[in-house]
Design an enzyme around this catalytic site. Structure first.
Site, short mmCIF file in Angstrom:
data_model
loop_
_atom_site.label_atom_id
_atom_site.label_comp_id
_atom_site.label_asym_id
_atom_site.label_seq_id
_atom_site.Cartn_x
_atom_site.Cartn_y
_atom_site.Cartn_z
N GLU A 61 107.72 142.85 41.11
CA GLU A 61 109.11 142.31 41.34
C GLU A 61 108.90 140.69 41.61
OE1 GLU A 61 111.39 139.95 43.58
OE2 GLU A 61 110.91 141.34 45.20
N CYS A 117 113.37 134.61 45.93
CA CYS A 117 113.35 134.96 44.56
C CYS A 117 114.53 135.09 43.76
CB CYS A 117 112.37 136.39 44.49
SG CYS A 117 113.21 137.42 45.53
#
Length: 681
Positions: free
Chosen positions: A255, A294
């Site tokens: 991720e 993120c």
């Protein structure tokens, strides 16, 4: 404060010490003690000690461990908030990390107990008939892997990043080794220390590595192990290409940070509520955690004719942002996590400013710690300039990118080649459909906001534990969270094949077509503990009459022509009048229900109902009730009795033993005994 490793059941308190610095004032918060660890031994300890103990428990028992652990951590949250300020986080920022992580544990525990089997493994989906007579069938199950789950986490969410991975690993029966980024690791360590102190997880279920790099840990992973990485795409790709990871086909979930976009629909004007919502969301994603997310909005994609108005609105909102000490109530944005992160941010901004123009920057860069100010860039030709879609400045910034058509907006959004999340603000549902479906293949999550849902929206930047998190391409190509899916990511899916009776014995769940055993007394008169999977009740018969159809139509109000119009019914699929399907369902209940008081408390629901064949007046039906599976339900304070859920397979057949209806009913049934999980809220 010492940040030490916890491996093989012991704290490693000797080693090289390194100061962990406050982002706010530049002073040491803690010392990380990097010990000479036996990484091979840590992996073997997890597999040989933690794994077997976890696999002895059912999925529900493991999920309850996570629920009770979440409660334990939540009671100690204020200590975490105090430490979190040194990462540069305001109270609001810290809430996302600390309580967001803990709430993820609650949610994943709940979803697992609702959706997954109450067994050490999960029986997934329905039975697949693989033969004409049904003597050879298939059933998928998901079993715990005999390995270890390695977490390698980023610096920006020390608590959330650890807990959102730990919960599904433990519920899946996989022991965890946690390796946080050094920056801010004092916060992750404080939470981990409480996890050990709670004694809720079995020995060997969790270990912690305090180190800059995880030594030779990856050298000792096997095909049964998993790695869950969150961080930069560059570091993730480097670890994913480790020779041992490739050789042993170790599961690796990546991720990565991505250049996420938010789009202002072409229908939105400055007078509309959607315009204000859009601007507010962009500023929020720029300044929460000082843009160190993120999922933050790095690319702000707007209609060309709205670019100046959007920039003006962004400026007005950003001017109200107060930068300073996150412990102060008036502060709305703290510093970046470290001076090193501030330097990286400045370097990336330099690369971007070479191909864009500055639209906003107040220039307030000076002071102790790693304080920076929000910045807005403008790119006039975003389809021609590649760096704005590839270079990520990890901090409080965004680049405004004008578009001229919906097709161009989609192309711009997808030009980053994979994002964790995208969002769209529009009041036009056709615009929403066109843009969403155009962008979906390049995104892990896509949020569409208008005035009707905005008040309850969880926000562009907030991955919810119920929904998947991850994304294709540049975002890493991975997937985590997603409710019960989060658990299955760490399990092994197996396609079982064999006779229904054999698969019933293997799975502990009745497989249609398997042998059953007639109950000696009515199953509704038995307690939860006394009912066995495969136990059955075959009822007496009932002949359906014209009066049954007329009476059911009268009481239900259902006078559909197929039940009452002989002439019209001749042209129907059945060629003649038939009984109501719901009458057959009701009549079946009348056949198998025991009216006397007993352990059965209530009918809880019905799943997978199919009316397989018509029933006409004069035909005779009977029902067969079979215990399919069982789930223990936690007794709450408000519950009068402890109870469990029984799933019953119901088969309704006609006089020729042909199936006419098939479904699963759920009942709540009293338990005889209380369990450790009861009365725990």
């Amino acid at each position: 404060m010492k940040v030490t490793s916890y491996v093989q059941g012991n704290w490693a308190e000797e080693g090289t010490e390194k100061d962990l610095i406050s982002a706010v004032n530049g002073t040491p918060v803690a010392q990380m003690v990097e010990a000479d660890l036996d990484y091979k031994g840590a992996c073997e300890y997890a597999r040989q000690v933690g794994g077997p103990k976890l696999r002895e428990m059912s999925i529900h028992e493991r999920a309850f461990k996570i629920k009770f652990l979440a409660k334990y951590l939540l009671e100690r949250k204020e200590k975490y908030y105090e430490l979190s300020t040194h990462t540069g986080a305001t109270r609001q920022d810290s809430w996302i990390d600390i309580e967001g992580g803990i709430e993820s544990m609650f949610t994943l525990s709940s979803k697992a107990r609702i959706e997954l089997s109450d067994a050490p493994y999960h029986v997934e989906g329905g039975v697949e008939r693989l033969s004409k007579k049904g003597t050879f069938v298939g059933q998928h199950i998901c079993v715990p892997r005999h390995g270890v789950g390695v977490q390698i986490n980023a610096f920006n969410f020390p608590v959330w990043g650890m807990l959102e991975k730990l919960a599904p690993m433990i519920i899946a029966g996989l022991p965890a080794i946690i390796k946080p980024a050094p920056t801010g690791s004092y916060l992750a360590h404080a939470v981990f220390k409480n996890i050990i102190e709670s004694k809720l997880l079995p020995e060997g279920a969790v270990q912690y590595i305090a180190a800059d790099k995880p030594g030779d840990l990856l050298d000792h992973l096997t095909s049964q192990d998993s790695v869950a990485f969150t961080g930069s795409a560059e570091t993730g790709q480097k670890l994913k290409s480790h020779p041992n990871i490739i050789t042993n086909n170790v599961r690796f979930n990546l991720e990565a940070d991505s250049l996420n976009a938010s789009i202002l629909g072409p229908d939105v004007t400055p007078e509309m509520k959607e315009f204000d919502l859009f601007v507010k969301e962009v500023v929020n994603e720029m300044t929460v955690k000082a843009g160190q997310k993120c999922t933050a909005i790095r690319r702000t994609i707007v209609p060309q004719e709205r670019a100046k108005e959007v920039i003006k609105a962004l400026k007005n909102r950003l001017k109200s942002i107060t930068i300073g000490d996150p412990t102060q109530k008036e502060t709305s944005m703290g510093p970046l996590a470290s001076v090193e992160q501030a330097d990286r941010f400045a370097s990336s901004m330099q690369d971007l400013t070479e191909v864009t123009e500055s639209a906003y920057s107040d220039g307030k860069e000076n002071g102790e710690g790693a304080f920076v100010s929000p910045k807005v860039l403008l790119c006039h030709k975003p389809l021609e300039i590649d760096p704005i879609h590839k270079v990520e400045a990890f901090g409080p910034m965004t680049t405004v990118m004008p578009y001229q058509s919906i097709e161009e907006a989609i192309k711009l959004t997808n030009k980053a080649d994979g994002s964790l999340v995208g969002s769209l603000f529009t009041a036009d549902d056709q615009v929403a459909k066109d843009i969403t479906l155009g962008c979906a293949p390049y995104h892990g999550r896509f949020m569409v906001v208008n005035r009707h849902c905005a008040d309850e929206s969880t926000g562009h930047g907030s991955p919810m534990p119920h929904m998947v998190h991850g994304g294709p391409g540049h975002a890493g190509g991975g997937e985590e969270l997603g409710g019960a899916r989060a658990v299955l990511h760490y399990m092994q899916r197996v396609a079982l094949q064999g006779s229904p009776t054999t698969l019933t014995e293997i799975t502990g769940q009745y497989i249609k077509g398997g042998e059953t055993e007639e109950a000696e007394k009515h199953p509704f008169q038995k307690y939860f503990e006394d009912l066995e999977v495969g136990e059955a009740l075959t009822t007496h018969r009932r002949t359906v009459t014209e009066a049954d159809i007329s009476n059911f139509g009268a009481i239900s109000g259902d006078h559909f022509y197929a039940h009452f119009d002989e002439i019209a019914a001749k042209d129907s699929l059945f060629g003649k009048r038939v009984a109501h399907g719901y009458f057959v369902l009701s009549a079946a209940a009348g056949l198998f229900v025991d009216p006397a008081p007993g352990p059965v408390l209530l009918n809880y629901g019905l799943d997978n109902l199919r009316f397989v064949a018509p029933v006409t007046p004069g035909e005779t039906i009977r029902a067969k009730l079979i215990v399919k599976s069982k789930k223990v339900r936690q007794k709450k304070e408000k519950d009068k009795y402890p109870f469990g859920i029984i799933y019953w397979d119901v088969e309704v057949t006609n006089q020729d033993d042909e199936l006419v209806a098939d479904y699963t009913i759920l009942t709540l049934i009293k338990r005889r005994e209380r369990l450790d999980i009861d009365n725990e809220d």
